[in-house]
Design an enzyme around this catalytic site. Structure first.
Site: not given
Length: 868
Positions: A450, A520
């Site tokens: 992230d 994702e």
């Protein structure tokens, strides 16, 4: 106790150059055995009353193996939460291995670890080998010289004290919000520990480098290893290597002489050229030839150390940023659209090679080409399997915990890194790179998820990868938030969705829709079928599943997660397909929803491969689950493929024809490198009553590795309520390459893009498919013929004048239990009136007598058809 396995090291290791893996452990908590490690690692200590477990076992996995718990019971309903006492896992646990050995003179013995979660003290024969400051991190592999400790003794004992894992403090392998955490947080010796014996020279892991450029015939291959002189005087040696496989013809000598000073370490290499080298390709594009390499170092003609045979492939992988700052990969010079899923290991980090092989075959069967390991680097065998079958792997570190504890990460509460953490990161990167470097299946390594790593960590990661001759792209993160200067932008996006969105989402032009590289993203689907659900849901759980959309469900995510209930998913289901009448009705509608969701995502990305803003890759969130789960999978924990699986399989066919939810275009998709020429597309639009609204046949030429819009569906303006659209793609010989059926409504799902969250985009108006609930009944016959002990053919025929909607076929054994794993050529199909369709199914040889269960939306109750 443990007599047979311990015989491995019960004799002198004269001339036994190489590695011996610790075959098993005795396991006990320090709360019971104490923590006097010097005493516990004495050869005289008796640990026969401890638990006996396998070589690769977290604490909880070891207790499962020892019979303290069993997963059938733990996975049922909320038992993992309510029946397990978590207190014992707040203390360190001990792993002990005792054996007999005589170390010959002039030899050296090393202890090698490959990562212990999350940190450990190591004692051998009463002496400390390493403490938790050095032996830290799930991937922190180390080699310890224990020659002085073992010399002069015949009986020996190794003790490892594994400390409880804290995801906010330690470099561990966590699950974020994927599922409940294991009681021990994955603590323990989850990878092999081994002893390595050498003479005067020590040889590190073998690295294999090739200079292949696309189109080349002859390829130079270099074998490299770091060689250490273990003596106090200079030593001259010879590095010798060999390459075999595929009629390998090499030019040049795979031999190199060298001289090392006292205690010196240096990289030594030797090269040869393979004439007419065979090139390794991803599964959909070609073969996977693997060469075998071996190497040894010798002093005065005597082998001092050696590396066991390592398989490698010759291929070329690069990546670049296009004009939109999106990453696009190239494999052997060909633009490579990544279509894959995020992989989850077992909840207790147990490695099951047969299960992973089945999972990997499922990936290929769905037409996907890549798995992403977000901090789940698994066991070395994963990469061997991927190499052998042609599956690409995107590895990397995980998000949301210690791995990304940077000052600029506002989403994590973990403790910021200190100097020792940077050291742990360095050891971790070097160990994993050493393991992965030779594998042709490696597509990339993401040093962040992230968030990107800070400059100091980035330099550590890049230096480690460079030092270890990494030949795949390095990417800073899976997101667009920021990047370190030395790596540049990631070119990957992760703006969601992670929860349900309608099919037309993927054909939009915002957020996670089909443009760029989605690292994702998915619709949060993956509802298991009844045969799997009954293994882990109680009666109350079933009631909650279909009647209480806002009730937290233990088999979703963690209770602090945005995905703890199904209210977004159920809102779409209830509004689009009507409120379910019972559990069976709910599960049918869920499979329809799941099929729609995954098909549209993969079709969207496939269709837009060559768009003005191309879709360069998509990693579906997720591929599989760590335990039985109600969402985020393309097949369930028990390896049963359902709606999500067959939607993904339909959307990713190597040659395919797809409907575009924006504008009604028809896309001709070609994922191959060699299929081309004239193709025919038959389109037919039909009402639920069987009335044909429009037909059209279009001819178009297909080109390798391209997608394009070739037509528009006629008659969409004639739909009064709901219609089925059938698209059939045929080659010039009339062979059907793809058959695809959609259900379309006059109403459209209206997305509120401006109100999107990081995990979903709300819908303000819904497509209305409730008329499907009152379709006239169809009549479908099925015949099953066994082709062999592992395959059958199933022929379906709709004898009615109306379509037979969403026919589900399930293979069961003589007891009526699901047969898994199983490969269908197609499933969850919709048949035209009077249409006959033949499908093939393959299954394990030990399945015994099998039958096919058939059910569907408008064909009445479930039928069971036996083989003829």
């Amino acid at each position: 106790m443990h007599l047979l396995s311990r015989l491995i090291l019960c004799v002198p290791l004269v001339s036994a150059i190489g590695n011996v893996v610790v075959p098993e452990w005795d396991l006990q908590s320090t709360a019971k055995a104490g923590n006097d490690l010097a005493k516990l690692s004495s050869a005289k200590y008796d640990s026969s009353s401890w638990y006996s477990i396998s070589a690769r076992s977290t604490v909880f996995a070891g207790l499962l193996e020892a019979g303290v718990y069993n997963t059938n019971q733990l996975f049922y309903s909320k038992n993992l939460q309510t029946t397990v006492d978590y207190l014992p896992y707040y203390s360190p646990w001990l792993y002990r291995y005792a054996f007999n050995m005589v170390l010959p003179k002039a030899t050296h013995l090393f202890l090698q670890t490959n990562g212990i979660t999350s940190k450990a003290d190591i004692y051998f024969n009463g002496h400390k080998v390493a403490d938790k400051k050095l032996q830290a991190g799930t991937y922190g592999g180390h080699t310890y010289d224990i020659t002085d400790i073992v010399s002069g003794s015949t009986a020996h004992a190794l003790v490892i004290q594994a400390y409880p894992t804290d995801y906010n403090q330690d470099f561990a392998q966590g699950f974020v919000d994927w599922n409940p955490y294991p009681p021990d947080n994955g603590t323990g010796v989850w990878r092999d520990v081994s002893f390595k014996q050498t003479e005067s020279l020590f040889m590190g892991p073998l690295r294999i480098v090739n200079d292949y450029q696309p189109g080349a015939s002859d390829v130079k291959v270099t074998l490299k290893a770091d060689i250490t002189n273990l003596e106090d005087a200079s030593v001259s040696g010879v590095l010798e290597g060999a390459i075999t496989g595929h009629g390998c013809k090499t030019t040049g000598q795979l031999s190199q002489t060298f001289k090392l000073g006292p205690k010196e370490t240096r990289t030594i290499s030797t090269s040869a050229t393979i004439k007419g080298a065979k090139i390794w390709w991803p599964y959909q594009w070609g073969d996977q030839p693997l060469y075998a390499a071996s190497a040894s170092v010798s002093v005065h003609g005597s082998v001092s150390d050696k590396v066991d045979t390592a398989n490698f492939g010759i291929r070329h992988v690069t990546k670049e940023l296009n004009v939109h700052n999106d990453t696009i990969f190239f494999v052997n010079g060909q633009p490579f659209q990544v279509l894959g899923g995020g992989y989850a290991p077992d909840l207790f980090l147990r490695w099951d090679e047969a299960k992973f092989e089945a999972q990997a075959q499922y990936v290929l069967d769905m037409g996907l080409n890549t798995i992403r390991l977000e901090g789940k680097q698994e066991q070395p065998e994963l990469y061997d399997i991927a190499d052998r079958i042609g599956l690409m792997v995107m590895a990397g570190w995980e998000c949301c915990d210690k791995w990304e504890a940077w000052k600029y990460n506002e989403d994590v509460t973990a403790t910021l890194w200190n100097d020792n953490d940077y050291q742990t990161a360095n050891y971790s990167m070097r160990h994993e790179a050493s393991m992965m470097q030779i594998h042709p299946s490696m597509l990339a390594f993401l040093v962040g998820s992230d968030y990107w790593p800070d400059d100091r960590a980035t330099a550590i990661y890049v230096d480690a990868l460079d030092d270890l001759d990494w030949q795949s792209p390095i990417i800073c993160s899976a997101a667009q938030r920021g990047y370190p200067e030395i790596l540049g932008p990631s070119g990957l996006k992760m703006p969601g969705p992670y929860d349900w969105v309608p099919p037309n989402y993927w054909f939009g032009n915002q957020l996670g829709a089909a443009f760029g590289f989605g690292s994702e993203l998915g619709s949060g689907v993956g509802t298991p079928e009844m045969g799997s659900l009954t293994k882990f849901l109680s009666d109350d759980d079933f009631t909650d599943l279909w009647t209480k959309p806002r009730k937290g469900l233990y088999h979703m995510s963690t209770n602090a997660s945005s995905f703890f209930d199904r209210h977004i998913y159920d809102k779409g289901l209830f509004n689009r397909y009507g409120e379910p009448s019972d559990l069976e009705d709910y599960l049918l509608k869920a499979q329809i929803m799941d099929y729609e969701a995954t098909r549209s995502e993969f079709e969207g990305y496939s269709a837009k491969w060559n768009a003005d803003h191309p879709a360069t890759g998509a990693i579906y969130w997720m591929l599989n689950n760590a335990w039985p789960s109600l969402h985020w999978n393309l097949f369930d924990y028990y390896l049963h493929p359902a709606g999500a699986y067959f939607g993904a399989k339909m959307g990713s066919r190597i040659e395919h024809v797809a409907y575009g939810y924006h504008g009604g275009q028809v896309y001709l998709i070609n994922h191959s490198l060699d299929k081309q020429g004239s193709r025919k597309i038959d389109m037919e639009l039909m009402e639920l009553s069987g009335k044909v609204l429009s037909t059209q046949t279009v001819s178009a030429d297909t080109e390798p590795n391209t997608s394009k819009s070739v037509a528009s569906v006629p008659g969409l303006d004639k739909i009064k309520d709901i219609a089925f659209l059938r698209l059939i793609l045929s080659d010039s010989d009339g062979a059907v390459l793809s058959r695809n059926v959609y259900w379309l409504a006059t109403s459209t799902d209206k997305l509120e893009w401006k109100k999107s969250s990081w995990f979903s985009t709300p819908v303000s108006e819904w497509a209305n498919f409730t008329a499907l609930n009152t379709m006239k009944a169809a009549s479908v016959s099925a015949t099953v013929e066994s082709s062999s002990s592992t395959s059958s053919s199933v022929t379906l025929e709709n004898t009615a004048d109306v379509p037979a909607f969403f026919i589900r076929l399930n293979l069961v054994d003589a007891s009526g239990d699901d047969v898994n794993p199983v490969l269908w050529t197609d499933n969850y199909v919709t048949l035209w009136p009077k249409e006959k369709l033949s499908l093939e199914v393959t299954y394990p040889a030990d399945s015994g007598s099998v039958s096919v269960q058939m059910s569907g939306s408008n064909i009445g109750t479930q039928q069971t058809v036996n083989s003829s």
